[in-house]
Motif scaffolding. Structure first.
Motif, PDB file in Angstrom:
ATOM      1  N   ALA A 129     -21.358 -94.817  13.815  1.00 30.25           N
ATOM      2  CA  ALA A 129     -20.533 -95.890  14.369  1.00 30.25           C
ATOM      3  C   ALA A 129     -19.243 -96.018  13.576  1.00 30.25           C
ATOM      4  CB  ALA A 129     -21.297 -97.216  14.351  1.00 30.25           C
ATOM      5  N   GLU A 130     -18.309 -96.794  14.119  1.00 36.94           N
ATOM      6  CA  GLU A 130     -17.090 -97.097  13.390  1.00 36.94           C
ATOM      7  C   GLU A 130     -17.424 -97.931  12.154  1.00 36.94           C
ATOM      8  OE1 GLU A 130     -14.288 -95.769  14.132  1.00 36.94           O
ATOM      9  OE2 GLU A 130     -14.758 -95.033  16.137  1.00 36.94           O
ATOM     10  N   MET A 131     -16.621 -97.793  11.125  1.00 42.15           N
ATOM     11  CA  MET A 131     -16.774 -98.621   9.943  1.00 42.15           C
ATOM     12  C   MET A 131     -16.541-100.089  10.317  1.00 42.15           C
ATOM     13  SD  MET A 131     -17.379 -96.439   7.424  1.00 42.15           S
ATOM     14  CE  MET A 131     -16.875 -97.211   5.874  1.00 42.15           C
ATOM     15  N   PRO A 132     -17.043-101.048   9.515  1.00 43.07           N
ATOM     16  CA  PRO A 132     -16.825-102.465   9.830  1.00 43.07           C
ATOM     17  C   PRO A 132     -15.345-102.773  10.085  1.00 43.07           C
ATOM     18  CG  PRO A 132     -18.413-102.250   8.069  1.00 43.07           C
ATOM     19  CD  PRO A 132     -17.898-100.863   8.341  1.00 43.07           C
ATOM     20  N   GLU A 133     -14.480-102.194   9.277  1.00 39.24           N
ATOM     21  CA  GLU A 133     -13.041-102.232   9.562  1.00 39.24           C
ATOM     22  C   GLU A 133     -12.660-100.806   9.948  1.00 39.24           C
ATOM     23  OE1 GLU A 133     -10.787-103.875   6.397  1.00 39.24           O
ATOM     24  OE2 GLU A 133     -11.930-105.756   6.336  1.00 39.24           O
TER      25      GLU A 133
END
Length: 286
Positions: A39-43
């Motif tokens: 998944a994408e990083m938190p930011e």
């Protein structure tokens, strides 16, 4: 490491040479990507993806592995072992030029890898060179210049040609074979070795498809065995230099003719990928 090369098997402009090495014993990982969450990083940031392995087994991810979805499609920049019950990050490059964003943050994946031409773009000039090479590969013109989409279209055509018998099949794997050296247009281009025959078998189709993407107008010439053996002789000292490297994934310097990457796990080699930077396909895409 002792590398043994067998007799070449020509298929159109490609010549496959079976490779054997001394086995490292029972592998301590799986190649199944089903238990990973990418998944994408938190930011969200383009050069990294979040990787979570909640399963009980370590997972092998090969350099060039494609991750589709999220804010944009990416490819892995290094081979790695994702430990069981872990959360971390994986270094990636963007392989979808015209998109960033959207609602989906997770990526889908199967064992599907970028071609040697696109993968080598990172070492030749970073992200800008990868994008340029994807644009040159995208002859049809996908909506967002997505390499994964282009790669899928070419793979479908490859499968169709195989089913119509306009292409001979890739050579079958031989007993104990754990690697393959691939020549294109009369010259060795890529050597790929795994820790065991099962891992090669599980990556063999993806490897063949990734080579097919790069063929274009490659000369219909068989690669002689002497050239394959010469490439191995030149690569073996580079591998010896990596023996004491502290990083699990080590690569040769940009000043070398041969681009060699090796992944170690538990002190043993898991994956070796070597290519000739001077090969016409790698420099110009065919």
């Amino acid at each position: 490491m002792q590398i043994h090369i067998g007799q070449g098997f020509p298929v159109a402009p490609v010549t496959f040479f079976p490779v054997w090495t001394h086995s490292g014993g029972r592998r301590r990982f799986t190649t199944s990507l089903d238990q990973l969450r990418i998944a994408e990083m938190p930011e969200a940031q383009a050069p990294y993806l979040l990787v979570e392995n909640p399963g009980k087994r370590n997972v092998f991810v090969a350099e060039g592995q494609l991750f589709e979805g999220g804010f944009q499609d990416r490819m892995a920049l290094r081979s790695s072992i994702i430990p069981a019950r872990s959360v971390g990050e994986i270094a990636v490059a963007c392989v979808e030029v015209g998109r960033w964003g959207g609602e989906a943050r997770e990526h889908t994946m199967e064992i599907r890898r970028a071609s040697e031409f696109v993968r080598a773009g990172w070492g030749a000039g970073g992200q800008a060179e990868v994008w340029d090479r994807i644009s040159r590969t995208d002859a049809v013109g996908s909506a967002t210049t997505s390499y994964a989409e282009v790669r899928r279209d070419i793979a479908r055509q490859w499968a169709f040609d195989r089913s119509m018998m306009t292409l001979p099949p890739w050579p079958p794997l031989l007993p104990g074979q754990s690697g393959v050296l691939i020549g294109v247009g009369g010259y060795p281009m890529r050597l790929e070795i795994f820790s065991d025959p099962a891992t090669l078998r599980e990556h063999y189709t993806a490897l063949g498809e990734s080579i097919w993407v790069d063929l274009h107008d490659a000369p219909m010439e068989v690669t002689p065995g002497r050239r394959a053996r010469r490439m191995v002789r030149r690569i073996e000292p580079l591998l010896a230099e990596q023996d004491d490297h502290p990083d699990p994934w080590s690569i040769t310097g940009a000043d070398s003719r041969y681009d060699v990457g090796r992944l170690k796990h538990g002190g043993l080699p898991v994956h070796i990928r070597a290519s000739d930077r001077s090969h016409p396909v790698i420099r110009a895409g065919g």
